[in-house]
Design a protein around this motif. Structure first.
Motif: not given
Length: 535
Positions: A208-219
């Motif tokens: 869930a935290l990743y989905l709230q973040g900017p994403g990308g290769p360093d998400g």
């Protein structure tokens, strides 16, 4: 800050893994050298830790240094990212200091060492060979665990942190389930189920935290997730997912019940690493992930968490007083001590967070010493029951003296390192939450009761006849506990080097969580009122 030229942290992870592989691959004829190989590898890791500390800039302890980063699973935003601030470095150092002591303490736990020295009859060779194979496997697991401990305190990618959070369960499970007491399998499974339950909830939070973040290769990088925009409800739910996993690991009341069973059944060395280091992953995660990633939720949950922390302090201390098993007693004292650490973190003052960070190190020293000394006692008596001891002070004065010093450190006697950290936690908490600080102070009184009561039962009074021939600490055992006693004394009288590592990170944590330091405000107000001007 100087450019990083050598991968210190990776080296401290790879070396023990290679050492563990060497131990597993030793041919039968060379397995009697497994102890020497394991201790040598751990000393190499310790040397790397010292070198890494020398390369660390204490003046910038709030920033992550010794950094390394490489793409791991770019499609999922996962990186192999390492780095330590002052708090992370102090826990890495605690890990690499305790491991060689644990290995040295286990040196003669099995009869093949005596066989190699000609102390056993050759007819016992078969039993000795079997025991030697067991200690080889045990020491290999300790080295694997050391690699995971270093890695998790240095992980700067949330997914990497989660993988390590779960992976370290594997060596601990086998260290309890294969080398513990009669109920070892029950204790190992209980430990595993509690930890896996918390880890699964945390996994949902990680996704869930990743989905709230900017994403990308360093998400999944922590620095990319700090400040991520999310609704209040979402932030609070993800915070609770992380906090539950960390509370189980810590352990906090009421999700602590796996610890006494594990401590009762596990070997003393396993308890040192489990309680002295691994459980710090919980409080370390609260400090370095929960606060910066979920600042609003941390403030929202703080009042309830402080209540739970105070309950842990008193509950752990009260149950320690009533224990009949020496290892369970030490486990319950740790429930109480972790309550102080959590209290300091969520009191939200720079002083309390400094104290909590320093407390994590000091608890590892004092509790590590208590578990090791308790292990020496159990090995001599063949029992963990406190009632089976008595009068040992007259027979083993060195063992009695070192146990007393470790116990006095656990009750925070002035002049020993734990006093400094506990004092900072209570003073810092008093500035923001006076009732919690006052009630928590009762834990100090209860600590004096369970420590002195235990010492009286085990070491004072008439000598039990069956204990009259008990031998005192050997030279090897003195080398095991000596460094821990020395560290308690040095950091008790001169804590500045350790406090320098945690002072700036504590202030950074307050900034990240968005709380004004009440103690800094009080100092500023006092200065203005005394001088009549705004300084």
């Amino acid at each position: 800050m100087a450019e990083q030229t050598f991968p210190w942290l990776t080296a401290m992870i790879v070396v023990p893994l290679v050492g563990a592989a060497v131990l597993w691959a030793l041919p039968r004829g060379a397995r009697r050298h497994a102890r020497a190989v394991a201790v040598a590898v751990s000393l190499v890791v310790l040397a790397l830790g010292v070198a890494a500390t020398l390369a660390f800039d204490t003046a910038q302890a709030a920033t992550h240094q010794l950094t390394e980063q490489a793409a791991w699973i770019p499609a999922l935003g996962v990186s192999y990212a390492l780095g330590v601030d002052g708090v992370g470095l102090s826990l890495v150092l605690l890990s690499v200091v305790l491991v060689p002591l644990v290995l040295l303490a286990a040196w003669r736990e099995h009869p093949d060492a005596a066989l190699a020295d000609g102390e056993l009859d050759p007819a016992e060779a078969t039993a000795g060979d079997v025991a030697g194979d067991r200690i080889r496997r045990y020491m290999a697991l300790v080295l694997v665990l050391e690699a995971f401990m270093v890695a998790i305190f240095a992980a700067r990618d949330v997914f990497l942190f989660y993988v390590l959070f779960e992976a370290m369960l594997i060596p601990v499970y086998f260290m309890i389930g294969a080398f513990g007491g009669l109920q070892r399998r029950y204790a190992a499974v209980k430990f595993l189920l509690f930890s896996l339950a918390g880890g699964l909830v945390m996994l949902a939070g990680v996704i869930a935290l990743y989905l709230q973040g900017p994403g990308g290769p360093d998400g999944f990088l922590v620095e990319n997730l700090v400040g991520a925009e999310m609704s209040t409800t979402t932030e609070r739910l993800i915070f609770l997912a992380f906090f539950l996993a960390f509370a189980i690991k810590a352990p906090m009341w009421p999700v602590h019940t796996w610890l006494p069973d594990a401590a009762e059944q596990a070997p003393a060395g396993t308890n040192v690493l489990l309680v002295g280091v691994l459980d710090k992953v919980g409080t370390f995660g609260m400090l370095t992930l929960c606060l910066p990633l979920f600042p609003e939720a941390s403030r929202w949950a703080a009042p309830v968490i402080i209540v739970l922390a105070v309950i842990s302090i008193l509950y752990g201390a009260l149950l320690a007083i009533g224990q009949a098993d020496l290892m369970r007693l030490i486990a319950y004292t740790s429930v109480s001590h972790f309550g102080f650490i959590v209290l300091g973190i969520f009191a939200f003052t720079s002083v309390s967070i400094q104290g909590a960070s320093f407390y994590m190190v000091n608890h590892g020293l004092s509790t590590g010493a208590l578990f090791l000394l308790a292990g020496f006692l159990v090995a001599r008596r063949g029992s963990q029951r406190i009632a089976d001891f008595g009068g040992l002070q007259k027979v083993v004065p060195v063992l009695a003296g070192t146990f007393l010093v470790a116990g006095l450190s656990a009750l925070s006697l002035p002049g020993l390192s734990t006093f400094v950290s506990e004092f900072l936690v209570l003073v810092g908490t008093y500035a923001s939450n006076r009732p919690a600080a006052v009630v928590a102070t009762l834990g100090v009184v209860l600590a004096a009761l369970y420590v002195l009561w235990t010492y009286q039962k085990v070491f004072t009074g008439p000598v039990r006849p069956e204990l009259a021939a008990t031998v005192d600490l050997s030279a090897r055992e003195k080398w095991v506990v000596g460094p821990l006693i020395a560290a308690m004394l040095v950091l008790g009288f001169y804590p500045a080097p350790a406090l320098d590592l945690v002072r700036e990170p504590a202030q950074t944590s307050l900034t990240q969580v968005g709380v004004d330091d009440p103690q800094a405000t009080q100092v500023a107000s006092t200065t203005i009122s005394e001088d009549g001007s705004d300084q």
